[in-house]
Design a protein around this motif. Structure first.
Motif, PDB file in Angstrom:
ATOM      1  N   ARG A 173      33.582  -6.150  14.000  1.00 39.49           N
ATOM      2  CA  ARG A 173      32.730  -7.208  14.545  1.00 39.49           C
ATOM      3  C   ARG A 173      33.623  -8.089  15.421  1.00 39.49           C
ATOM      4  O   ARG A 173      34.432  -8.867  14.920  1.00 39.49           O
ATOM      5  CB  ARG A 173      32.084  -8.028  13.438  1.00 39.49           C
ATOM      6  CG  ARG A 173      31.188  -9.138  13.964  1.00 39.49           C
ATOM      7  CD  ARG A 173      30.353  -9.784  12.879  1.00 39.49           C
ATOM      8  NE  ARG A 173      29.488 -10.803  13.437  1.00 39.49           N
ATOM      9  CZ  ARG A 173      28.369 -11.254  12.866  1.00 39.49           C
ATOM     10  NH1 ARG A 173      27.988 -10.751  11.696  1.00 39.49           N
ATOM     11  NH2 ARG A 173      27.659 -12.193  13.437  1.00 39.49           N
ATOM     12  N   LEU A 174      33.481  -7.921  16.728  1.00 35.92           N
ATOM     13  CA  LEU A 174      34.233  -8.694  17.709  1.00 35.92           C
ATOM     14  C   LEU A 174      33.227  -9.370  18.635  1.00 35.92           C
ATOM     15  O   LEU A 174      32.424  -8.685  19.281  1.00 35.92           O
ATOM     16  CB  LEU A 174      35.171  -7.781  18.501  1.00 35.92           C
ATOM     17  CG  LEU A 174      35.905  -8.396  19.697  1.00 35.92           C
ATOM     18  CD1 LEU A 174      36.748  -9.590  19.291  1.00 35.92           C
ATOM     19  CD2 LEU A 174      36.772  -7.344  20.385  1.00 35.92           C
ATOM     20  N   GLU A 175      33.272 -10.693  18.691  1.00 33.19           N
ATOM     21  CA  GLU A 175      32.312 -11.442  19.501  1.00 33.19           C
ATOM     22  C   GLU A 175      33.036 -12.515  20.297  1.00 33.19           C
ATOM     23  O   GLU A 175      33.933 -13.188  19.780  1.00 33.19           O
ATOM     24  CB  GLU A 175      31.235 -12.077  18.616  1.00 33.19           C
ATOM     25  CG  GLU A 175      30.427 -11.047  17.831  1.00 33.19           C
ATOM     26  CD  GLU A 175      29.487 -11.677  16.805  1.00 33.19           C
ATOM     27  OE1 GLU A 175      29.410 -12.931  16.765  1.00 33.19           O
ATOM     28  OE2 GLU A 175      28.855 -10.928  16.046  1.00 33.19           O
ATOM     29  N   ARG A 177      32.429 -15.648  23.512  1.00 29.38           N
ATOM     30  CA  ARG A 177      31.597 -16.410  24.450  1.00 29.38           C
ATOM     31  C   ARG A 177      32.266 -16.306  25.803  1.00 29.38           C
ATOM     32  O   ARG A 177      33.427 -16.688  25.961  1.00 29.38           O
ATOM     33  CB  ARG A 177      31.507 -17.884  24.019  1.00 29.38           C
ATOM     34  CG  ARG A 177      30.589 -18.716  24.921  1.00 29.38           C
ATOM     35  CD  ARG A 177      30.453 -20.123  24.374  1.00 29.38           C
ATOM     36  NE  ARG A 177      31.712 -20.864  24.492  1.00 29.38           N
ATOM     37  CZ  ARG A 177      31.997 -21.942  23.771  1.00 29.38           C
ATOM     38  NH1 ARG A 177      31.148 -22.376  22.849  1.00 29.38           N
ATOM     39  NH2 ARG A 177      33.151 -22.569  23.949  1.00 29.38           N
ATOM     40  N   THR A 178      31.553 -15.754  26.785  1.00 28.03           N
ATOM     41  CA  THR A 178      32.152 -15.503  28.087  1.00 28.03           C
ATOM     42  C   THR A 178      31.550 -16.438  29.138  1.00 28.03           C
ATOM     43  O   THR A 178      30.672 -17.247  28.842  1.00 28.03           O
ATOM     44  CB  THR A 178      31.943 -14.041  28.511  1.00 28.03           C
ATOM     45  OG1 THR A 178      30.551 -13.820  28.807  1.00 28.03           O
ATOM     46  CG2 THR A 178      32.383 -13.084  27.406  1.00 28.03           C
ATOM     47  N   THR A 179      32.028 -16.311  30.356  1.00 30.06           N
ATOM     48  CA  THR A 179      31.574 -17.186  31.428  1.00 30.06           C
ATOM     49  C   THR A 179      30.058 -17.175  31.568  1.00 30.06           C
ATOM     50  O   THR A 179      29.430 -18.215  31.743  1.00 30.06           O
ATOM     51  CB  THR A 179      32.217 -16.760  32.758  1.00 30.06           C
ATOM     52  OG1 THR A 179      33.643 -16.819  32.637  1.00 30.06           O
ATOM     53  CG2 THR A 179      31.765 -17.666  33.892  1.00 30.06           C
ATOM     54  N   ALA A 180      29.446 -15.998  31.455  1.00 34.01           N
ATOM     55  CA  ALA A 180      28.007 -15.875  31.713  1.00 34.01           C
ATOM     56  C   ALA A 180      27.181 -15.547  30.483  1.00 34.01           C
ATOM     57  O   ALA A 180      25.949 -15.555  30.558  1.00 34.01           O
ATOM     58  CB  ALA A 180      27.769 -14.801  32.784  1.00 34.01           C
ATOM     59  N   ASN A 181      27.809 -15.266  29.344  1.00 36.00           N
ATOM     60  CA  ASN A 181      27.062 -14.890  28.142  1.00 36.00           C
ATOM     61  C   ASN A 181      27.476 -15.755  26.954  1.00 36.00           C
ATOM     62  O   ASN A 181      28.662 -15.804  26.618  1.00 36.00           O
ATOM     63  CB  ASN A 181      27.296 -13.409  27.799  1.00 36.00           C
ATOM     64  CG  ASN A 181      26.603 -12.474  28.770  1.00 36.00           C
ATOM     65  OD1 ASN A 181      25.395 -12.525  28.938  1.00 36.00           O
ATOM     66  ND2 ASN A 181      27.378 -11.619  29.429  1.00 36.00           N
ATOM     67  N   PRO A 182      26.526 -16.433  26.324  1.00 36.32           N
ATOM     68  CA  PRO A 182      26.870 -17.252  25.151  1.00 36.32           C
ATOM     69  C   PRO A 182      27.452 -16.440  24.009  1.00 36.32           C
ATOM     70  O   PRO A 182      28.259 -16.948  23.233  1.00 36.32           O
ATOM     71  CB  PRO A 182      25.545 -17.905  24.769  1.00 36.32           C
ATOM     72  CG  PRO A 182      24.491 -17.081  25.425  1.00 36.32           C
ATOM     73  CD  PRO A 182      25.093 -16.527  26.660  1.00 36.32           C
ATOM     74  N   THR A 183      27.048 -15.171  23.892  1.00 34.92           N
ATOM     75  CA  THR A 183      27.675 -14.244  22.945  1.00 34.92           C
ATOM     76  C   THR A 183      27.722 -12.857  23.572  1.00 34.92           C
ATOM     77  O   THR A 183      26.696 -12.325  23.998  1.00 34.92           O
ATOM     78  CB  THR A 183      26.920 -14.163  21.616  1.00 34.92           C
ATOM     79  OG1 THR A 183      26.770 -15.458  21.050  1.00 34.92           O
ATOM     80  CG2 THR A 183      27.680 -13.291  20.628  1.00 34.92           C
TER      81      THR A 183
END
Length: 286
Positions: A173-175, A177-183
């Motif tokens: 499980r690797l998650e 928060r990126t520039t355009a995606n909250p997860t």
């Protein structure tokens, strides 16, 4: 990176049986080793309070949300290529039977997992000798993959690491928060599973990553999972088409367009199709 030297100890009958079966000398005390793991993003330590830049094909900025995984069947490799099983310490918390759980997040900052304790080593007994490599499988053995996490013993009872009876557990499980995606998700697990609790389950795609690393000395080296290398071929800012792909990232299911590059990074085929060299790029030795 220096580590404590191998210490000698006996973890019980399970260790001696395993070592004898592998050709070890039962008259010699097995060595107890603590294999060190680390998560990094390039050369930076993976940390929940750190913002990382330049990830993936769009050079996205990312903050960690979660990173945990199961591994099993850990082996150390001799110079002649022989793989010697590591008989795991049965602490019944992080390790049981031949499985171990690794937790690289501390529950702080953006990692709101409610899981503050970390685990970055695997401890066990191995036959005396000189070792030059390590091998292990990312995932869970099929016979343990479809237990009920609500009643299973540790470390198979960890919240957030279980999908369903049919799906079994999330191996990784690797998650982020990126520039355009909250997860942006990566959940690795077996898929296309059929069966019942009574009759058992079988899965068309077991999705086990088989990792083997050379140049590993258990007394002085660390096994590193590099998040930057893992996502090198991924667009972490991709905006999904809800009609075709309901979740940002890879959930291991057939048809998911974001799975091929991360499966390739783990050296696994996706939907039966191998791509690239077939060699994993996510793990390295330091």
């Amino acid at each position: 990176m220096n580590r404590l030297p191998i210490r000698r100890a006996t973890l019980g009958v399970i260790s001696l049986v395993a070592l004898t079966a592998c050709g070890g000398d039962a008259d010699e005390s097995p060595q107890t080793v603590a294999l060190q793991f680390a998560a990094k993003v390039g050369d930076e330590p993976f940390a929940c309070a750190t913002t990382f830049e330049g990830l993936g094909t769009t050079k996205s900025t990312a903050n960690p949300l979660d990173f945990r995984m199961y591994v099993h069947d850990v082996r150390l490799v001799r110079a002649d290529g022989a793989e010697v099983p590591l008989a795991l310490e049965q602490d019944e918390r992080w390790q049981r039977d031949n499985i171990a759980f690794l937790d690289f997040e501390d529950g702080t900052a953006t990692c709101t997992t409610g899981s503050p304790e970390m685990r970055t080593e695997i401890v066990g007994d191995v036959a005396p000798g000189e070792y030059v490599g390590v091998a292990f499988d990312v995932g869970l053995p099929p016979e343990l993959n479809h237990l009920d996490a609500a009643t299973a013993p540790a470390p198979l009872n960890i919240p957030g690491m279980w999908w369903s009876w049919k799906g079994g557990y999330k191996f990784v499980r690797l998650e982020l928060r990126t520039t355009a995606n909250p997860t942006y998700f990566f959940h690795l697990g077996s898929t296309s599973c059929e069966g019942t609790v009574k009759d058992g389950f079988s899965c068309a795609a077991s999705n086990h990553a088989k990792i083997r690393l050379d140049g590993f000395d258990p007394t002085s080296k660390t096994i590193v999972f590099d998040v930057a290398s893992f996502y090198a071929g991924s667009d972490l800012d991709l905006q999904i088409d809800p009609m075709a792909d309901s979740i940002s990232g890879c959930m291991s299911f057939s048809g998911d367009p974001e799975c091929p590059p991360v499966f390739e990074a783990l050296g696994m085929p996706f939907e039966g199709q191998a791509s690239g060299s077939g060699k994993q790029t996510a793990f390295r030795v330091e």
